[in-house]
Design a protein around this motif. Structure first.
Motif, short mmCIF file in Angstrom:
data_model
loop_
_atom_site.label_atom_id
_atom_site.label_comp_id
_atom_site.label_asym_id
_atom_site.label_seq_id
_atom_site.Cartn_x
_atom_site.Cartn_y
_atom_site.Cartn_z
N LEU A 151 -17.28 42.50 -20.61
CA LEU A 151 -17.18 42.42 -19.14
C LEU A 151 -18.12 43.44 -18.48
O LEU A 151 -18.81 43.12 -17.51
N ILE A 152 -18.17 44.65 -19.04
CA ILE A 152 -19.04 45.68 -18.47
C ILE A 152 -20.51 45.27 -18.59
O ILE A 152 -21.29 45.40 -17.66
N LYS A 153 -20.83 44.73 -19.74
CA LYS A 153 -22.22 44.27 -19.96
C LYS A 153 -22.58 43.19 -18.93
O LYS A 153 -23.66 43.20 -18.33
N MET A 154 -21.65 42.27 -18.73
CA MET A 154 -21.90 41.18 -17.78
C MET A 154 -21.97 41.70 -16.34
O MET A 154 -22.76 41.23 -15.53
N LEU A 155 -21.12 42.72 -16.03
CA LEU A 155 -21.16 43.32 -14.69
C LEU A 155 -22.55 43.88 -14.42
O LEU A 155 -23.12 43.72 -13.35
N ARG A 156 -23.09 44.55 -15.43
CA ARG A 156 -24.44 45.12 -15.28
C ARG A 156 -25.48 44.02 -15.14
O ARG A 156 -26.39 44.11 -14.33
N GLU A 157 -25.33 42.96 -15.93
CA GLU A 157 -26.30 41.88 -15.88
C GLU A 157 -26.30 41.20 -14.51
O GLU A 157 -27.33 40.88 -13.96
N LYS A 158 -25.09 41.02 -13.97
CA LYS A 158 -24.96 40.29 -12.70
C LYS A 158 -25.25 41.15 -11.49
O LYS A 158 -25.82 40.71 -10.52
N PHE A 159 -24.76 42.41 -11.52
CA PHE A 159 -24.79 43.20 -10.30
C PHE A 159 -25.69 44.43 -10.36
O PHE A 159 -25.90 45.08 -9.34
N GLY A 160 -26.15 44.83 -11.53
CA GLY A 160 -27.04 45.99 -11.59
C GLY A 160 -26.34 47.22 -12.16
O GLY A 160 -26.22 47.38 -13.35
N PHE A 161 -25.86 48.09 -11.26
CA PHE A 161 -25.23 49.37 -11.66
C PHE A 161 -26.16 50.17 -12.58
O PHE A 161 -25.73 50.79 -13.55
N LEU A 162 -27.44 50.15 -12.27
CA LEU A 162 -28.43 50.82 -13.10
C LEU A 162 -28.08 52.30 -13.27
O LEU A 162 -27.87 53.03 -12.30
N GLY A 163 -28.00 52.74 -14.51
CA GLY A 163 -27.77 54.14 -14.82
C GLY A 163 -26.42 54.67 -14.41
O GLY A 163 -26.20 55.88 -14.42
N THR A 164 -25.51 53.75 -14.05
CA THR A 164 -24.23 54.19 -13.49
C THR A 164 -23.09 53.87 -14.45
O THR A 164 -23.02 52.77 -14.98
N PRO A 165 -22.19 54.84 -14.64
CA PRO A 165 -21.04 54.52 -15.50
C PRO A 165 -20.11 53.55 -14.79
O PRO A 165 -19.86 53.69 -13.60
N VAL A 166 -19.62 52.56 -15.52
CA VAL A 166 -18.70 51.58 -14.93
C VAL A 166 -17.44 51.56 -15.80
O VAL A 166 -17.54 51.49 -17.02
N LYS A 167 -16.30 51.66 -15.15
CA LYS A 167 -15.05 51.67 -15.93
C LYS A 167 -14.17 50.48 -15.51
O LYS A 167 -14.16 50.09 -14.34
N ILE A 168 -13.45 49.97 -16.48
CA ILE A 168 -12.46 48.92 -16.18
C ILE A 168 -11.09 49.39 -16.64
O ILE A 168 -10.91 49.74 -17.81
N GLU A 169 -10.16 49.44 -15.70
CA GLU A 169 -8.77 49.79 -16.07
C GLU A 169 -8.04 48.48 -16.34
O GLU A 169 -8.27 47.49 -15.65
N ILE A 170 -7.12 48.53 -17.28
CA ILE A 170 -6.34 47.32 -17.58
C ILE A 170 -4.91 47.55 -17.11
O ILE A 170 -4.33 48.61 -17.37
N GLU A 171 -4.39 46.58 -16.40
CA GLU A 171 -2.99 46.69 -16.01
C GLU A 171 -2.24 45.49 -16.58
O GLU A 171 -2.64 44.34 -16.36
#
Ligand code: GDP
Length: 459
Positions: free
Chosen positions: A422-442
């Motif tokens: 999901l994180i890889k796809m988030l980067r592919e779709k939206f960018g987030f260049l050089g930025t840490p992206v976290k996903i919390e699971i509930e």
């Protein structure tokens, strides 16, 4: 990846691609060689007068027919035009006003676009007289240029940024924090990789305005400077700017110091000597950076010493870095020479870009569509003996840095690989260049009556 997009449009053969290339070269702003940006040459990130924008060449989509305009330009061109903040409407002085130009004008006006009407191939003064015809298009004053020779391209860039700045005020999309807070950056890396040299090269750069005396806040040496109207603060881990001789003590001390400095940092620059192998220490720093949720840029320095460079050299290095600095795989990589002052200013440009990415917000609707798209692309598998994961919804819950929440049924287990996907796809779709992206699971209890209220997505 930038906040603005500028599309070059016009009928075939008016010189769209020539203008695209000229504008990029004019301001040396093609964000290359950097990994993590698109290799598709139809788009490039440009910086001019402190403003970044994405320039789109719709030239690749030309087809020559004389049907109504909406049928003959392909979907991509229409999309680029619709999404563009500003359209450069290119016409050809040599061929004069053509019926198709009029169709384009109608189309652009129908979509209520901000238009700069640009008359290309106006190489001579005589030709410049011919451009008066283009007034008929009703798209404002035609701006004469010659994309081939470059004449008028600097003025055109001035006009583009002046127009975007006006739009910027209207859009108000830049979060307050980006405007007011200084961007805190730190230079990290092994001894002798060129940290001091890069810092000095940057601070001595004519467009950087540094305060003459470094000062200390909360026990940390900081140097304030301004670049492209933005305040930066350099956190100096070991008095790097003034350091003349290196000692073991300083370098041993620095890992501990890095741990205290990273929580106060927005962007870490991991400096590597391209001529050396990635060391254990580099990996340690890469891991520390990712653990502290700061943005990261890999600066591959001493590029001047690499012999026989060709087009593939960069790709080989990029692969090597992403294999060996796995913790910061999402970092853009820039190849510099502090000695020859090659691309040192670009470090700050990329720092600015990645900093903005920290504030990128994906609205709920787009996040929801994204989740559905991901599920379609790769169905979350059930682990051994456990229930099939049931994904309910996905939302961005924070920026600076971006954080998302994925709700799923409490009873199933989602494989960590799926989160990575999901994180890889988030980067592919939206960018987030050089930025840490976290996903919390509930986990949500979907048994008995709760189920009715939740209405999970069918997957
Ligand atoms: P630091 O320990 O990381 O701060 O490294 P320094 O900035 O002190 O640089 C170490 C040595 O490498 C010095 O002799 C610099 O002149 C040299 N150096 C730094 N950057 C470059 C570069 O881009 N190219 C080359 N050829 N030498 C460099």
């Amino acid at each position: 990846m930038t906040d603005y997009s500028v599309a070059i449009v016009g009928r075939a053969n008016v010189g769209k691609s020539t203008l695209f290339n000229k504008l990029i070269n004019q301001q040396h702003a093609l964000v290359s060689p950097i990994a993590g940006t698109t290799r598709d040459r139809l788009e490039a990130t440009c910086s001019w007068q402190g403003l970044d924008f994405t320039l789109i060449d719709t030239g690749g989509f030309d087809i020559i027919k004389s049907d109504p305009i909406e049928e003959q330009i392909l979907v991509q061109t229409t999309k680029a035009i619709k999404e563009a903040d500003l359209v450069i409407f290119l016409v050809d002085t040599n061929s004069g006003l053509m019926p198709l130009d009029k169709d384009f004008a109608i189309f652009l006006k129908k979509h209520n676009k901000n238009i700069l009407l640009v008359a290309n191939k106006a190489d001579t003064l005589r030709k410049r007289d011919l451009i008066a015809n283009f007034y008929q298009l009703g798209c404002g004053e035609p701006i004469p240029i010659s994309a081939a020779s470059g004449s008028g391209s600097g003025d055109l860039l001035d006009l583009i940024t002046a127009n975007l700045k006006k739009i910027k005020i209207k859009k108000k999309i830049v979060p307050e924090a980006i405007v007011s807070k200084p961007i805190k950056i730190i230079f990290l890396g092994q001894p002798n990789v060129g940290k001091s040299s890069l810092i000095n090269a940057i601070l001595n750069e004519e467009r950087v305005i540094a305060t003459p005396i470094p000062h200390t806040t909360r026990g940390v040496q900081t140097i304030d400077f301004k670049y492209k109207g933005k305040n930066f603060q350099l956190l100096d881990s070991a008095g790097l700017r003034r350091r003349h001789k290196k000692s073991e003590l300083i370098e041993k001390f620095s890992i501990e110091q890095i741990k205290t400095l990273l929580p106060q940092t927005d962007i870490a620059l991991l400096i590597i000597d391209v001529n050396q192998n990635i060391s254990v220490q580099d990996k340690k720093i890469s891991k520390l950076i990712s653990d502290h949720n700061v943005n990261v840029i890999i600066v591959a320095n001493k590029w001047d010493l690499v012999p026989d460079k060709d087009e593939n050299t960069i790709n080989k290095y990029v692969d090597y870095f992403s294999d060996n600095l796995a913790a910061t795989k999402y970092a853009p990589i820039i190849f510099t020479s502090a000695l020859e002052k090659q691309r040192v200013r670009k470090i700050l440009d990329i720092a600015l870009t990645t900093y903005q990415e920290r504030f990128r917000r994906i609205d709920d609707n787009a996040a929801d569509k994204f989740l559905k798209w991901c599920i379609k692309k790769s169905f979350p598998k059930k682990s051994k003996g456990v229930k099939q994961p049931y994904l309910i919804d996905f939302k961005q819950v924070a920026t600076d840095p971006p954080r998302f929440k994925l709700r799923k049924d409490a009873k199933s287990v989602l494989a960590p690989a799926y989160i990575k996907f999901l994180i890889k796809m988030l980067r592919e779709k939206f960018g987030f260049l050089g930025t840490p992206v976290k996903i919390e699971i509930e986990g949500v209890d979907l048994s008995h009556k709760h189920k009715k209220n939740i209405k999970p997505e069918k997957i």
